[in-house]
Scaffold this motif. Structure first.
Motif, PDB file in Angstrom:
ATOM      1  N   SER A 151       0.803  -1.224   0.000  1.00 23.59           N
ATOM      2  CA  SER A 151       0.000   0.000   0.000  1.00 23.59           C
ATOM      3  C   SER A 151       0.838   1.278   0.000  1.00 23.59           C
ATOM      4  O   SER A 151       0.306   2.369  -0.206  1.00 23.59           O
ATOM      5  N   ASP A 308       5.271  -1.192   8.699  1.00 22.90           N
ATOM      6  CA  ASP A 308       3.926  -1.767   8.819  1.00 22.90           C
ATOM      7  C   ASP A 308       2.967  -0.767   9.463  1.00 22.90           C
ATOM      8  O   ASP A 308       1.797  -0.666   9.062  1.00 22.90           O
ATOM      9  N   PHE A 309       3.449  -0.010  10.452  1.00 15.23           N
ATOM     10  CA  PHE A 309       2.633   1.028  11.085  1.00 15.23           C
ATOM     11  C   PHE A 309       2.260   2.098  10.056  1.00 15.23           C
ATOM     12  O   PHE A 309       1.099   2.545  10.001  1.00 15.23           O
ATOM     13  N   GLU A 312      -0.395   0.821   7.800  1.00 15.49           N
ATOM     14  CA  GLU A 312      -1.682   0.755   8.497  1.00 15.49           C
ATOM     15  C   GLU A 312      -2.348   2.127   8.584  1.00 15.49           C
ATOM     16  O   GLU A 312      -3.575   2.246   8.504  1.00 15.49           O
ATOM     17  N   HIS A 313      -1.520   3.175   8.717  1.00 17.92           N
ATOM     18  CA  HIS A 313      -2.059   4.526   8.919  1.00 17.92           C
ATOM     19  C   HIS A 313      -1.922   5.422   7.684  1.00 17.92           C
ATOM     20  O   HIS A 313      -2.230   6.613   7.753  1.00 17.92           O
TER      21      HIS A 313
END
Length: 350
Positions: A151, A308-309, A312-313
């Motif tokens: 993403s 990964d954080f 996610e955001h």
């Protein structure tokens, strides 16, 4: 793969303009991957190094430790990655792997004989001088590459490998989150990532900048408050306010004044690396049980956690994508603080 000659941009001598050249990448070992570099961020550390400001270096130097690309070949023993995988490489490409810090996932603080091997301007375990990401390809051990989530766009993800982790690590360590007041000193390549990350963690975020010139940007990025440090009233109004202050600027600041902005038990973390020594009065610390600490990048596990954080955001760096022939111009603009907020080189133009 045999030794591979690749195009790159290198500084031939201290303070000399970078120029297009070729370098040789090592033969693919059993646990190596060949990365087709797509993008490389420009970090202020690159400028310090090629300008000879951090000590004697061996030239020519190919800078670049904010690298995003795609795996194109793998060694016979590689298990972590396959051709086509999206990967990143940050500030180091090897470490001893055996000391307490390496075993704890703190490879950036390796205390073994090899030490943490910088992505450029360092000596690897093969005795060769490392060259960085301002190039078309990189060979690296699979264990020192990070997986970039699908993403995240590769160009805007590249600066996460240094600027992102440099801010994520202290925010995580000092547990920024709901109920915590965090101040970020400076809204540049590092600072703007600090604002985004601290906001996503749920902290109340304040930017402390020399002027209010970037106030609209700061609020857009997630800051709740924005104050000018050139105004003495700022230090009176905000005395005793913050749990955590992250100093991202590489300038000689009056640190005692910033420590005065901390709550009892608060911490000022130094992230910028100015040339001169920093001075702190012991009374600034002992009155209020305050701490003055330092932090640099993160280890491999924490850097993956950060990526990964960010996925996610929906967090990436705000970038200006440039052609490789504009690197020297970009350097001048970095020195003039004229970038919002990270230059990224399109490696296809190298």
């Amino acid at each position: 793969m045999t030794h591979k000659t690749v195009h790159a941009y290198a500084a031939p001598a201290p303070k000399a303009p970078l120029e297009r050249t070729t370098i040789t990448r090592r033969e693919l070992g059993a646990h190596d991957i060949l990365i087709d570099i797509k993008y490389a961020g420009i970090c202020h550390s690159d400028l310090h190094t090629v300008r000879g400001e951090w000590g004697h270096e061996t030239f020519p130097i190919v800078p670049g430790h904010e690298i995003a690309g795609v795996v194109s070949e793998v060694g016979s023993g590689v298990t972590r990655y396959a051709p086509g995988d999206r990967v990143g490489v940050g500030c180091f490409v090897d470490s001893c792997r055996e000391c307490d810090n390496c075993r704890a996932g703190l490879q950036q603080h390796c205390t073994g004989e090899l030490g943490s091997v910088g992505t450029y301007a360092a000596t690897g375990r093969d005795g060769e001088f490392t060259q960085g990401g301002y190039s078309t390809h990189l060979v690296v051990d699979e264990n020192y590459a990070l997986s970039i989530p699908e993403s995240l766009p590769l160009d805007a993800a590249a600066p996460l490998l240094c600027a992102g982790i440099t801010l994520y690590s202290p925010l995580a360590r000092w547990q920024a989150g709901p109920g915590k007041k965090v101040a970020v000193v400076g809204l540049g390549g590092l600072g703007h990532m600090g604002v985004k990350l601290a906001h996503a963690m749920g902290a109340e975020v304040t930017v402390l900048s020399q002027s209010l010139r970037k106030k609209d940007d700061g609020l857009r990025l997630g800051a709740d408050h924005y104050h000018a440090t050139s105004d003495p009233a700022t230090f009176e109004a905000l005395a005793g306010t913050f749990d955590l202050i992250l100093n991202t600027v590489s300038a000689d600041l009056d640190l005692d004044a910033y420590i005065g902005l901390l709550k009892t038990g608060g911490t000022l973390v130094q992230l910028g690396a100015p040339e001169n020594k920093l001075a702190v009065s012991p009374f600034a610390l002992v009155q209020g049980r305050k701490s003055f600490s330092g932090s640099m990048i993160g280890g491999l596990p924490e850097t993956q956690e950060m990526l990964d954080f960010c996925a996610e955001h929906g967090i990436v760096s705000d970038i200006e994508l440039i052609r490789a022939d504009r690197i020297n111009e970009a350097y001048e603009r970095v020195l003039a603080s004229d970038v919002r907020y990270r230059f990224v080189i399109d490696a296809a133009t190298i």
